[in-house]
Design an enzyme around this catalytic site. Structure first.
Site, mmCIF file in Angstrom:
data_model
loop_
_atom_site.group_PDB
_atom_site.id
_atom_site.type_symbol
_atom_site.label_atom_id
_atom_site.label_comp_id
_atom_site.label_asym_id
_atom_site.label_seq_id
_atom_site.Cartn_x
_atom_site.Cartn_y
_atom_site.Cartn_z
ATOM 1 C CD GLN A 79 33.344 41.772 37.466
ATOM 2 O OE1 GLN A 79 33.370 40.893 36.534
ATOM 3 N NE2 GLN A 79 34.504 42.096 38.166
ATOM 4 N N PRO B 92 34.251 36.583 40.108
ATOM 5 C CG PRO B 92 34.793 38.796 39.513
ATOM 6 C CD PRO B 92 34.701 37.929 40.793
ATOM 7 C CB ALA C 66 32.408 40.622 33.500
ATOM 8 N N GLY D 28 38.217 31.650 42.644
ATOM 9 C CA GLY D 28 37.725 31.590 41.269
ATOM 10 C C GLY D 28 37.684 30.363 40.343
ATOM 11 N NE ARG D 29 42.741 30.565 38.021
ATOM 12 C CZ ARG D 29 43.891 31.009 37.923
ATOM 13 N NH1 ARG D 29 44.576 30.809 36.988
ATOM 14 N NH2 ARG D 29 44.426 31.863 38.840
ATOM 15 C CG HIS E 229 35.140 44.190 35.849
ATOM 16 N ND1 HIS E 229 36.489 44.574 36.114
ATOM 17 C CD2 HIS E 229 35.121 43.222 35.009
ATOM 18 C CE1 HIS E 229 37.156 43.308 35.680
ATOM 19 N NE2 HIS E 229 36.282 42.881 34.962
ATOM 20 C CB THR F 141 33.991 35.996 31.651
ATOM 21 O OG1 THR F 141 33.844 37.220 32.044
ATOM 22 C CG2 THR F 141 33.491 35.899 30.121
ATOM 23 C CG ASN G 162 41.001 41.877 35.620
ATOM 24 O OD1 ASN G 162 41.903 42.036 36.395
ATOM 25 N ND2 ASN G 162 39.864 40.865 35.788
ATOM 26 C CE1 TYR H 79 38.296 43.206 29.282
ATOM 27 C CE2 TYR H 79 37.976 42.616 31.730
ATOM 28 C CZ TYR H 79 38.548 42.252 30.355
ATOM 29 O OH TYR H 79 38.844 40.901 30.018
HETATM 30 C C1 FNR Z 1 38.352 35.413 35.204
HETATM 31 N N1 FNR Z 1 38.585 36.565 36.076
HETATM 32 C C2 FNR Z 1 37.459 37.458 35.972
HETATM 33 N N2 FNR Z 1 37.653 38.754 36.666
HETATM 34 C C3 FNR Z 1 36.494 39.561 36.686
HETATM 35 O O1 FNR Z 1 36.709 40.636 37.373
HETATM 36 N N3 FNR Z 1 35.335 39.520 35.744
HETATM 37 C C4 FNR Z 1 35.443 38.256 34.997
HETATM 38 O O2 FNR Z 1 34.460 38.193 34.437
HETATM 39 C C5 FNR Z 1 36.335 37.315 35.030
HETATM 40 N N4 FNR Z 1 36.354 36.087 34.252
HETATM 41 C C6 FNR Z 1 37.256 35.152 34.305
HETATM 42 C C7 FNR Z 1 36.998 34.119 33.877
HETATM 43 C C8 FNR Z 1 37.934 33.092 33.867
HETATM 44 C C9 FNR Z 1 37.710 31.681 33.107
HETATM 45 C C10 FNR Z 1 38.896 33.092 34.954
HETATM 46 C C11 FNR Z 1 40.044 31.937 34.996
HETATM 47 C C12 FNR Z 1 39.118 34.012 35.574
HETATM 48 C C13 FNR Z 1 39.520 36.607 37.218
HETATM 49 C C14 FNR Z 1 38.963 35.884 38.421
HETATM 50 O O3 FNR Z 1 37.935 36.619 38.826
HETATM 51 C C15 FNR Z 1 39.853 35.776 39.558
HETATM 52 O O4 FNR Z 1 40.455 36.814 39.828
HETATM 53 C C16 FNR Z 1 41.319 34.848 39.132
HETATM 54 O O5 FNR Z 1 40.652 33.604 38.631
HETATM 55 C C17 FNR Z 1 41.989 34.728 40.346
HETATM 56 O O6 FNR Z 1 41.585 33.907 41.062
HETATM 57 P P1 FNR Z 1 41.536 32.133 41.287
HETATM 58 O O7 FNR Z 1 41.118 31.514 40.222
HETATM 59 O O8 FNR Z 1 43.041 31.992 41.387
HETATM 60 O O9 FNR Z 1 40.886 31.882 42.532
HETATM 61 C C1 8K6 Z 2 36.843 38.548 31.752
HETATM 62 C C2 8K6 Z 2 37.553 38.078 30.727
HETATM 63 C C3 8K6 Z 2 37.233 36.864 30.233
HETATM 64 C C4 8K6 Z 2 38.146 35.700 29.779
HETATM 65 C C5 8K6 Z 2 39.259 35.362 30.875
HETATM 66 C C6 8K6 Z 2 39.780 34.177 30.646
HETATM 67 C C7 8K6 Z 2 40.746 33.934 31.050
HETATM 68 C C8 8K6 Z 2 41.429 32.570 31.119
HETATM 69 C C9 8K6 Z 2 42.658 31.949 32.166
HETATM 70 C C10 8K6 Z 2 43.918 32.281 32.077
HETATM 71 C C11 8K6 Z 2 44.806 33.250 32.466
HETATM 72 C C12 8K6 Z 2 44.980 34.499 32.144
HETATM 73 C C13 8K6 Z 2 46.251 35.328 32.612
HETATM 74 C C14 8K6 Z 2 46.094 36.779 32.981
HETATM 75 C C15 8K6 Z 2 47.189 37.482 32.791
HETATM 76 C C16 8K6 Z 2 48.369 37.277 33.826
HETATM 77 C C17 8K6 Z 2 49.341 37.888 33.304
HETATM 78 C C18 8K6 Z 2 50.469 38.234 34.173
#
Ligand code: FNR
Ligand code: 8K6
Length: 347
Positions: free
Chosen positions: A100, A25, A58, A316-317, A173, A27, A176, A178
């Site tokens: 989600q 998932p 989400a 994800g990414r 969800h 965002t 994280n 929430y």
């Molecule tokens: C996320 N992640 C995230 N998790 C979740 O449960 N709901 C969400 O909407 C989001 N949104 C979200 C946006 C962005 C831009 C990032 C980078 C991450 C977390 C994501 O699902 C995942 O757990 C992490 O990104 C780690 O996986 P990768 O990216 O290392 O494969």
């Molecule tokens: C679901 C939320 C929406 C936004 C997510 C944006 C995430 C951006 C990615 C960067 C990584 C964030 C690091 C998270 C915490 C790690 C702490 C050890």
């Protein structure tokens, strides 16, 4: 025999996945101002239908669930119709998709909905809304018993709406930092009623939401994401482990589609989990199908699954950077590296 991550996988009697690689998932804050999925979102998800299962970004269950701009919803008929276009396009390309279901709890902001910010306890978080830094988080209102009942009912209603919108199932969800996660951690839950103070009480909200969702859409179409280690919008507390030790066997009995770790990097070891990582802790404490996630390459995921660390991988990414992630890994082609600037646009 080595497991082929790209071979079909039977999740349960109602769900056959074409491979073990899920799209995590993500965002993207790209819904329209009525929180309806757009045509760009239809195409974005349809391009990724090769994943074994797409988990939607989400999606908020009701107005006061919102903490970020333009996150999609599943509570108006317009939003349901918007998602129907997404799921139709994913299905037309041979994919499957879960929604989600999200409520951000204390990281909601009244700017978006004009009302109380609800959380287990009146304990705020420091900081401000990402992408709208002028909006500082406020101290939430501790949810009353009536608030809790209506939150549970609205999770179930959103699950029902997800099925109407053509989703193959829902992921609750619970991760994280929430709302659901706020009930599960001592740093956010100081309630003195039946939703606080003991592991059983602190797990109650998560369990009641799960039961209500199962009641609405069935156990085989219900999954949950959990962050046993606190790492995002939450302080770690050594007492948290006992809450998850209690919760997980309770969830096992419900025969969910899967349990999904919520973590950015699965090499993170948590003191509160006796030094275990998210997937190590979950594997040791649940028998439910486990989805691993968190900074995995395809090769690392293959190794982890072959070593029985988890059953499925969520990516994800790399899926943001590579809409054709599956065909690239299948053909051993080089992946485009992810960078945060890619979040500005859906492609
Ligand atoms: C996320 N992640 C995230 N998790 C979740 O449960 N709901 C969400 O909407 C989001 N949104 C979200 C946006 C962005 C831009 C990032 C980078 C991450 C977390 C994501 O699902 C995942 O757990 C992490 O990104 C780690 O996986 P990768 O990216 O290392 O494969
Ligand atoms: C679901 C939320 C929406 C936004 C997510 C944006 C995430 C951006 C990615 C960067 C990584 C964030 C690091 C998270 C915490 C790690 C702490 C050890």
């Amino acid at each position: 025999m080595t497991t082929d991550l790209l071979a079909p996988y039977t999740l349960n009697d109602s769900l056959e996945l074409k491979n073990r690689v899920l799209m995590a998932p993500l965002t993207r804050c790209m819904a329209d101002d009525n929180l309806v999925p757009t045509q760009d979102m239809v195409e974005y998800y349809a391009r990724r239908a090769d994943a074994g299962l797409i988990i939607s970004e989400a999606t908020i269950i009701r107005p006061d669930a919102q903490g970020y701009p333009n996150t999609p919803g599943l509570f108006t008929s317009e939003q349901i119709q918007g998602w129907k276009k997404v799921t139709d396009a994913v299905h037309a390309n041979g994919g499957k998709m879960f929604a989600q279901l999200w409520h951000v709890g204390r990281v909601a902001h009244p700017h978006f909905f004009g009302g109380d910010v609800l959380a287990p306890s009146a304990i705020g978080v420091e900081g401000s809304v990402p992408r709208m830094r002028e909006l500082t988080y406020i101290t939430p209102k501790a949810a009353t018993k009536d608030d809790i009942n209506s939150l549970i009912a609205d999770f179930a209603k959103a699950a029902e709406n997800a099925i109407e919108a053509g989703f193959d199932g829902v992921e609750i969800h619970g991760a994280n930092g929430y709302l659901i996660d706020q009930f599960l951690h001592y740093a956010a839950n100081e309630r003195t009623d039946e939703y606080g103070q003991t592991p059983k009480n602190m797990a109650r909200f998560a369990i009641e939401v799960t039961d209500a969702v199962i009641n609405a859409v069935g156990n085989e179409r219900t999954a949950i994401r959990l962050s046993p280690g606190a790492y995002f919008n939450m302080e770690e507390d050594k007492r948290d482990k006992a809450v998850f030790d209690y919760l997980l066997p309770q969830l096992d009995a419900k025969k969910l589609a899967y349990i999904h770790g919520g973590i950015f990097d699965d090499s993170t070891q948590f003191d509160s989990l006796e030094g275990k990582t998210t997937s190590q802790y979950l594997r040791a404490n649940t028998k439910t199908t486990l989805v691993g996630v968190g900074s995995y390459s395809f090769d690392d995921a293959k190794q982890a699954i072959n070593n029985d660390k988890f059953d499925l991988i969520a990516i994800g990414r790399p899926f943001i950077a590579n809409p054709d992630y599956i065909s690239k890994v299948a053909n051993n082609e080089e992946l485009v590296a992810y960078s945060d600037e890619m979040l500005a646009k859906l492609f």
